[in-house]
Write a protein that holds these residues in place. Structure first.
Motif, PDB file in Angstrom:
ATOM      1  N   VAL A 441       0.894  -1.159   0.000  1.00 57.63           N
ATOM      2  CA  VAL A 441       0.000   0.000   0.000  1.00 57.63           C
ATOM      3  C   VAL A 441       0.928   1.203   0.000  1.00 57.63           C
ATOM      4  O   VAL A 441       1.751   1.362   0.906  1.00 57.63           O
ATOM      5  N   SER A 509      -5.682   0.412   3.314  1.00 65.11           N
ATOM      6  CA  SER A 509      -6.044   1.230   2.145  1.00 65.11           C
ATOM      7  C   SER A 509      -7.222   2.141   2.450  1.00 65.11           C
ATOM      8  O   SER A 509      -7.208   3.336   2.134  1.00 65.11           O
ATOM      9  N   THR A 522      -0.955   0.935  -7.746  1.00 72.73           N
ATOM     10  CA  THR A 522      -1.674  -0.153  -7.101  1.00 72.73           C
ATOM     11  C   THR A 522      -1.611  -1.393  -7.972  1.00 72.73           C
ATOM     12  O   THR A 522      -0.908  -1.410  -8.988  1.00 72.73           O
TER      13      THR A 522
END
Length: 569
Positions: A441, A509, A522
């Motif tokens: 992330v 997230s 991502t």
């Protein structure tokens, strides 16, 4: 199904098995259409350029992430003309193509396609270094050129240019990482920014040249990025609008002097101070390199696996053992590295300014001479406790030192294996070979100490709830912004841990998004901005308005109306 696709004598069983597999996989094509498609692909790439064996399909379905997908097969083009032919054939027969440069997109999809049943277009055999221009400091390369290949090419020919490397290892693609807007270590760390002049194959097989490259006879195609009129290069970053088959890449001239600054802190609260001070140095041009600030877990993971025995098989790592490992490995709670480049006087002046600005933090300045002396001393004193500690310190710093010099190394990639069970005796260049699970992330935040501390405070308790260690690093990707890379490591063979990793990923997230921190990058299955993604991710990345998505879909519809390239649904 097994074996290479063959159309010679005795191949009927292989063909029919493959056709049946395609039908079972959900392709709504009759058998004759499938035979025609296979034959056409084979004519384009040759007998050895198409592999539909079950073994290969399974190998390309492996992933360090939680979204593995199984392809229909793998095509290996070697020329742009073959890529054109494959794009036209895919459009004609309604096949989905998913291009990968070398398939080393660790933690963001690896070599897997966004959905099942896509034909992987593996560009690793397109690995020519077309041109190296020493005076203007650029190369023209194909997407299959790896960091290691370009480094060896420049070194072996004594070309005084330095590339910028990521920690993804020697086998990672330069073009692939740049198109994902990846970053490295030197003053040329913004990889997409250093692309200049792209050759792109569109879904209908046409070739698009960007910038000045579109003009016949242009002499500035790889030195001036904007061209004349609209700049289209950005359309092909983190998108599924075309297949980049060649790119100009700017490199850094080999500096006269080089020095690396290392800082280790003993307190968590020092992070904010480091970020604020480095931000001033970046804004004033004292530091031009990327600056990486990693916590102790990130440094530990690059050098060892999780100490299951010493931890009594408990997770996350107990605080007492964490502190003991920091001492044994000579690392801090936060560990900063930056590079200084230029002539001797410039580097000397930057060192003085940096030492003054970072005071009272302990600053270590390392150059080639000091590193060689320290390694020699460590060798002599290795049997003593002081010598062992010195060697641990060198082991912690040297991989980053080499990366800051523009040398690709594999050591940082070992961090993907942090939670893998079993003996720590293998250091493969492909983390999938040892069942390493890896999720990232990667939120972008303002380059302020306050923002850095806020992100740490958000994610740390989430890691703890799911029994993972917060492997965190902050990187100055420009003078005004940081990327925090939050790593979640797990063993893909452990179902419970894999499920926990997925829940941890989504909670981090969502929590960051609610605080206004969105990722710079991502997973490939949801990063294609031209099509809807899974409902959960779509909700996470909802736009302030629908205009961006509408325009993006209009562009996708114009360039790839059949949805041939990497469809996300």
């Amino acid at each position: 199904m097994s074996g290479r696709l063959s159309f010679g004598a005795g191949s009927c069983n292989t063909i029919m098995a493959f056709i049946q597999g395609w039908i079972l996989d959900g392709l709504f094509m009759d058998k004759q259409e499938i035979i025609n498609a296979i034959e056409q692909i084979r004519r384009i790439v040759g007998q050895m350029g198409l592999d539909v064996s079950g073994t290969t399909r399974d190998r390309y379905a492996r992933s360090t992430s939680l979204r593995p997908t199984r392809p229909l097969g793998v095509a290996y083009p070697t020329t742009v003309e073959q890529v054109q032919g494959l794009a036209r054939t895919a459009s004609q027969f309604r096949l989905a193509l998913h291009p990968v440069s070398r398939g080393r997109n660790w933690g963001y999809g690896d070599a897997t396609a966004p959905t099942h049943d896509q034909l992987i277009l593996d560009l690793s055999r397109m690995n020519r270094i077309v041109e190296a221009h020493e005076r203007s400091a650029y190369v023209v390369i194909e997407p299959g050129v790896s960091q290691g290949e370009l480094y060896d090419y420049l070194r072996d020919r004594d070309i005084p240019l330095c590339l910028d490397c990521t920690g993804a290892g020697r086998d990672a693609s330069l073009v692939g990482n740049a198109l994902e807007r990846g970053f490295g270590h030197t003053p040329y760390s913004d990889h997409f920014r250093n692309l200049c002049g792209l050759q792109v194959v569109l879904a209908d097989g046409r070739i698009l040249e960007t910038g000045m490259c579109r003009f016949l006879g242009a002499r500035t195609g790889h030195v001036y990025p904007h061209g004349l009129g609209p700049s289209l290069d950005g359309l092909f970053a983190q998108s599924n609008l075309g297949i980049v088959t060649r790119a100009g890449l700017w490199l850094m001239p080999r500096p006269e002097a080089f020095c690396t600054c290392f800082v280790r802190t003993t307190r968590d609260e020092d992070l904010a101070s480091i970020v604020d001070r480095v931000a001033r140095l970046r804004l004033h041009g004292v530091i031009r390199s990327a600056v990486h600030i990693g916590n102790d877990f990130r440094v530990m993971a690059a050098r060892m696996r999780y100490p299951w025995g010493r931890a009594g098989n408990r997770t996350p790592l107990p605080d007492e053992l964490r502190s003991r490992l920091r001492h044994e490995m000579a690392i801090g709670r936060w560990n900063m590295a930056a590079g200084l480049y230029g002539d001797v006087r410039t580097v000397r002046a930057a060192k003085r300014t940096l030492q003054i600005t970072l005071r009272p933090l302990r600053v270590m300045m390392i150059d080639d001479r000091k590193l060689a002396f320290a390694k020699g001393l460590g060798h002599l004193l290795g049997s003593l406790s002081w010598g062992r500690r010195l060697n641990q310190l060198i082991a912690a710093m040297e991989p980053t030192y080499r990366l800051l010099k523009g040398e690709p190394v594999d050591e940082p990639l070992h961090g993907a294996a942090w939670r893998v069970r079993g003996p720590d005796d293998a250091r493969p260049r492909d983390p999938r070979d040892i069942h390493a699970g890896l999720l990232w992330v990667s939120p972008v935040l303002p380059a302020t100490g306050e923002a850095a501390r806020e992100v740490v405070n958000i994610v740390t308790p989430i890691y703890a709830r799911h029994q993972f260690e917060p492997l965190l690093s902050f990187t100055f990707v420009n003078d005004r912004a940081l990327v925090c890379v939050c790593q979640i490591s797990f063993d893909v063979r452990e179902n419970a841990e894999s499920n926990d990793a997925q829940r941890c990923y989504h909670e981090i997230s969502e929590s960051l998004r609610k605080s206004g921190f969105f990722p710079y990058r991502t997973h490939s299955a949801i990063s294609g901005f031209c099509e809807p993604c899974a409902a959960r991710e779509r909700d996470q990345f909802a736009d302030r308005s629908s205009v961006f998505q509408e325009v993006a879909e209009q562009i996708k519809g114009a360039l790839d109306p059949a949805g041939t390239i990497s469809p996300r649904q």
